[in-house]
Design an enzyme around this catalytic site. Structure first.
Site, PDB file in Angstrom:
ATOM      1  N   HIS A   1      47.322  31.481 -18.110  1.00 24.08           N
ATOM      2  CA  HIS A   1      46.416  32.605 -18.428  1.00 24.08           C
ATOM      3  C   HIS A   1      45.263  32.072 -19.276  1.00 24.08           C
ATOM      4  O   HIS A   1      45.338  32.005 -20.502  1.00 24.08           O
ATOM      5  CB  HIS A   1      47.191  33.697 -19.185  1.00 24.08           C
ATOM      6  CG  HIS A   1      46.407  34.964 -19.384  1.00 24.08           C
ATOM      7  ND1 HIS A   1      46.981  36.213 -19.242  1.00 24.08           N
ATOM      8  CD2 HIS A   1      45.118  35.196 -19.722  1.00 24.08           C
ATOM      9  CE1 HIS A   1      46.063  37.146 -19.483  1.00 24.08           C
ATOM     10  NE2 HIS A   1      44.929  36.553 -19.792  1.00 24.08           N
TER      11      HIS A   1
ATOM     12  N   HIS B   1      46.748  42.452 -16.445  1.00 23.61           N
ATOM     13  CA  HIS B   1      46.667  42.635 -17.891  1.00 23.61           C
ATOM     14  C   HIS B   1      47.273  43.994 -18.246  1.00 23.61           C
ATOM     15  O   HIS B   1      46.760  45.035 -17.802  1.00 23.61           O
ATOM     16  CB  HIS B   1      45.210  42.617 -18.367  1.00 23.61           C
ATOM     17  CG  HIS B   1      44.624  41.249 -18.512  1.00 23.61           C
ATOM     18  ND1 HIS B   1      44.288  40.465 -17.435  1.00 23.61           N
ATOM     19  CD2 HIS B   1      44.300  40.535 -19.624  1.00 23.61           C
ATOM     20  CE1 HIS B   1      43.777  39.313 -17.877  1.00 23.61           C
ATOM     21  NE2 HIS B   1      43.776  39.323 -19.202  1.00 23.61           N
TER      22      HIS B   1
ATOM     23  N   HIS C   1      40.999  32.335 -19.217  1.00 23.71           N
ATOM     24  CA  HIS C   1      39.771  32.837 -18.593  1.00 23.71           C
ATOM     25  C   HIS C   1      38.688  31.768 -18.630  1.00 23.71           C
ATOM     26  O   HIS C   1      38.420  31.191 -19.694  1.00 23.71           O
ATOM     27  CB  HIS C   1      39.262  34.070 -19.336  1.00 23.71           C
ATOM     28  CG  HIS C   1      40.160  35.267 -19.220  1.00 23.71           C
ATOM     29  ND1 HIS C   1      39.947  36.273 -18.317  1.00 23.71           N
ATOM     30  CD2 HIS C   1      41.288  35.599 -19.888  1.00 23.71           C
ATOM     31  CE1 HIS C   1      40.891  37.191 -18.438  1.00 23.71           C
ATOM     32  NE2 HIS C   1      41.726  36.796 -19.384  1.00 23.71           N
TER      33      HIS C   1
ATOM     34  N   ASP D   1      44.700  32.411 -23.200  1.00 22.60           N
ATOM     35  CA  ASP D   1      43.821  33.537 -22.894  1.00 22.60           C
ATOM     36  C   ASP D   1      42.356  33.071 -22.859  1.00 22.60           C
ATOM     37  O   ASP D   1      41.801  32.915 -21.789  1.00 22.60           O
ATOM     38  CB  ASP D   1      44.025  34.680 -23.899  1.00 22.60           C
ATOM     39  CG  ASP D   1      43.490  36.011 -23.397  1.00 22.60           C
ATOM     40  OD1 ASP D   1      43.268  36.138 -22.173  1.00 22.60           O
ATOM     41  OD2 ASP D   1      43.294  36.931 -24.222  1.00 22.60           O
TER      42      ASP D   1
ATOM     43  N   GLU E   1      48.733  45.169 -23.669  1.00 20.50           N
ATOM     44  CA  GLU E   1      47.915  44.468 -24.647  1.00 20.50           C
ATOM     45  C   GLU E   1      47.179  45.511 -25.496  1.00 20.50           C
ATOM     46  O   GLU E   1      47.419  45.639 -26.684  1.00 20.50           O
ATOM     47  CB  GLU E   1      46.913  43.541 -23.943  1.00 20.50           C
ATOM     48  CG  GLU E   1      46.049  42.711 -24.888  1.00 20.50           C
ATOM     49  CD  GLU E   1      44.964  41.921 -24.153  1.00 20.50           C
ATOM     50  OE1 GLU E   1      44.591  42.304 -23.038  1.00 20.50           O
ATOM     51  OE2 GLU E   1      44.470  40.919 -24.738  1.00 20.50           O
TER      52      GLU E   1
ATOM     53  N   GLY F   1      40.113  43.763 -18.186  1.00 19.85           N
ATOM     54  CA  GLY F   1      39.102  44.652 -18.752  1.00 19.85           C
ATOM     55  C   GLY F   1      39.719  45.684 -19.681  1.00 19.85           C
ATOM     56  O   GLY F   1      40.704  45.407 -20.370  1.00 19.85           O
TER      57      GLY F   1
HETATM   58 ZN   LIG Z   1      43.316  37.725 -20.491  1.00 19.59          ZN
END
Ligand SMILES: [Zn+2]
Length: 319
Positions: A20, A195, A22, A276, A198, A168
């Site tokens: 994971h 996602h 980005h 992340d 979170e 998002g």
């Molecule tokens: Zn993420």
């Protein structure tokens, strides 16, 4: 475009994989500052690097800020190559980068299909000892109709992707409405991560599992608020992609010492340790493993490390 290797790192004796990560959150701050200077801007470091924001949206704004300055396809080629090199330098032997062509296009005015072509071209033949897979992200912030269009675009490039993701504003756009988009990915045989858990609670994870059929969940740490959900995740073998530093910065975890990792592991939920957004969170995977070692001990961390390789979508694109 230079094809010279950006790293000469030899393969690690303790191989790591990040499931994971980005691409848009992996832009080196130095690169972001260089691109900002090109546009005549001199933003402070806090524009690109998070502190303890305590909420997801201000955290995501840091990603927006850096991506906005990367206005050419050459920028994204370079950003991708640098991100691969940085993963390699940290001792990773494999990584699954995720990125949203829609997000990049919206921030920069670039054509989304051209962004996909550029990123996949940069990953192909990177020349470093690391396996790189690409996950295509559908952004939830424009609603379900846009999501379906985004998914159709990703699927036109499906041969160069290992999976898809939904990202998002989790709290603002509940997960169930994205079921038609993810049905398309399922029909095309692409595995999904979502996602959830979170910025919203266990119900969001339940809905992701029920409606989108993921084999992994991005973060999911708030699952620990519902013991039945923990049992379900353990029984169904759904992996949570946990990023401790990011979780504290976005408010998904109260603080590092009280992070949910120990509770998840104690409930036998499969966990993979991730970063992340290494640049925005100012962290590295090796550091996240050090943090996890303090939380759950070396033996459990070794199990988590090995599980990351088990939970990968597919090996691909060795440089
Ligand atoms: Zn993420």
């Amino acid at each position: 475009m230079s094809s010279a290797p950006l790293s000469s790192r030899v393969p690690s004796a303790w191989p790591m994989i990040d499931l994971h990560r980005h691409l848009e959150g992996s832009i080196r701050p130095s690169t972001a500052h260089r691109l900002a200077a090109r546009a005549g801007a001199r933003p402070p470091r806090s524009e690109f690097v998070a502190d303890d924001e305590g909420d997801l949206l201000p955290y995501l704004a840091k990603i927006d800020n850096a991506a906005t300055f990367a206005t050419t396809l050459d920028d994204w080629w370079r950003i991708t190559r640098e991100a691969v090199a940085d993963a390699c330098d940290d001792g990773l032997t494999a990584v699954e980068f995720r990125f949203s062509p829609q997000f990049v296009a919206a921030r920069t005015g670039l054509d989304a299909d051209a962004v996909i072509d550029t990123v996949t071209a940069a990953v192909a033949g990177h020349g470093l000892p690391i396996d790189v897979g690409l996950i295509g992200i559908v952004v939830r912030d424009e609603g379900p109709d846009s999501a379906e269009g985004q998914m159709r675009r990703l699927l036109r490039h499906a041969d160069r992707l290992v999976g898809v993701d939904l990202a998002g504003d989790e709290a603002g756009f509940p997960v169930a409405q994205f079921s038609p988009a993810f049905g398309l990915a399922h029909d095309a045989g692409l595995p999904a991560t979502v996602h959830a858990g979170e910025a919203a609670g266990p119900e969001s994870v339940w809905n992701a599992v029920r409606h989108l059929g993921p084999t992994r969940i991005g973060h999911g740490v708030r699952s620990d608020e519902d013991p039945r959900l923990l049992d379900h995740l353990a029984a169904s073998g759904i992996t949570l992609e946990v990023a401790v530093t990011s979780n504290v910065q976005t408010g998904a975890a109260q603080d590092r010492r009280r992070h949910q990792l120990a509770a998840l592991v104690a409930a036998d939920v499969p966990v993979a340790l991730c970063t992340d957004n290494p640049s925005v969170s100012n962290t590295r995977l090796s550091r996240e493993f050090d943090i996890a070692r303090e939380l759950v001990g070396a033996e459990t961390v070794e199990r988590i490390r090995r599980h990351g390789f088990t939970a990968r979508f597919a090996p691909s694109a060795r440089g």
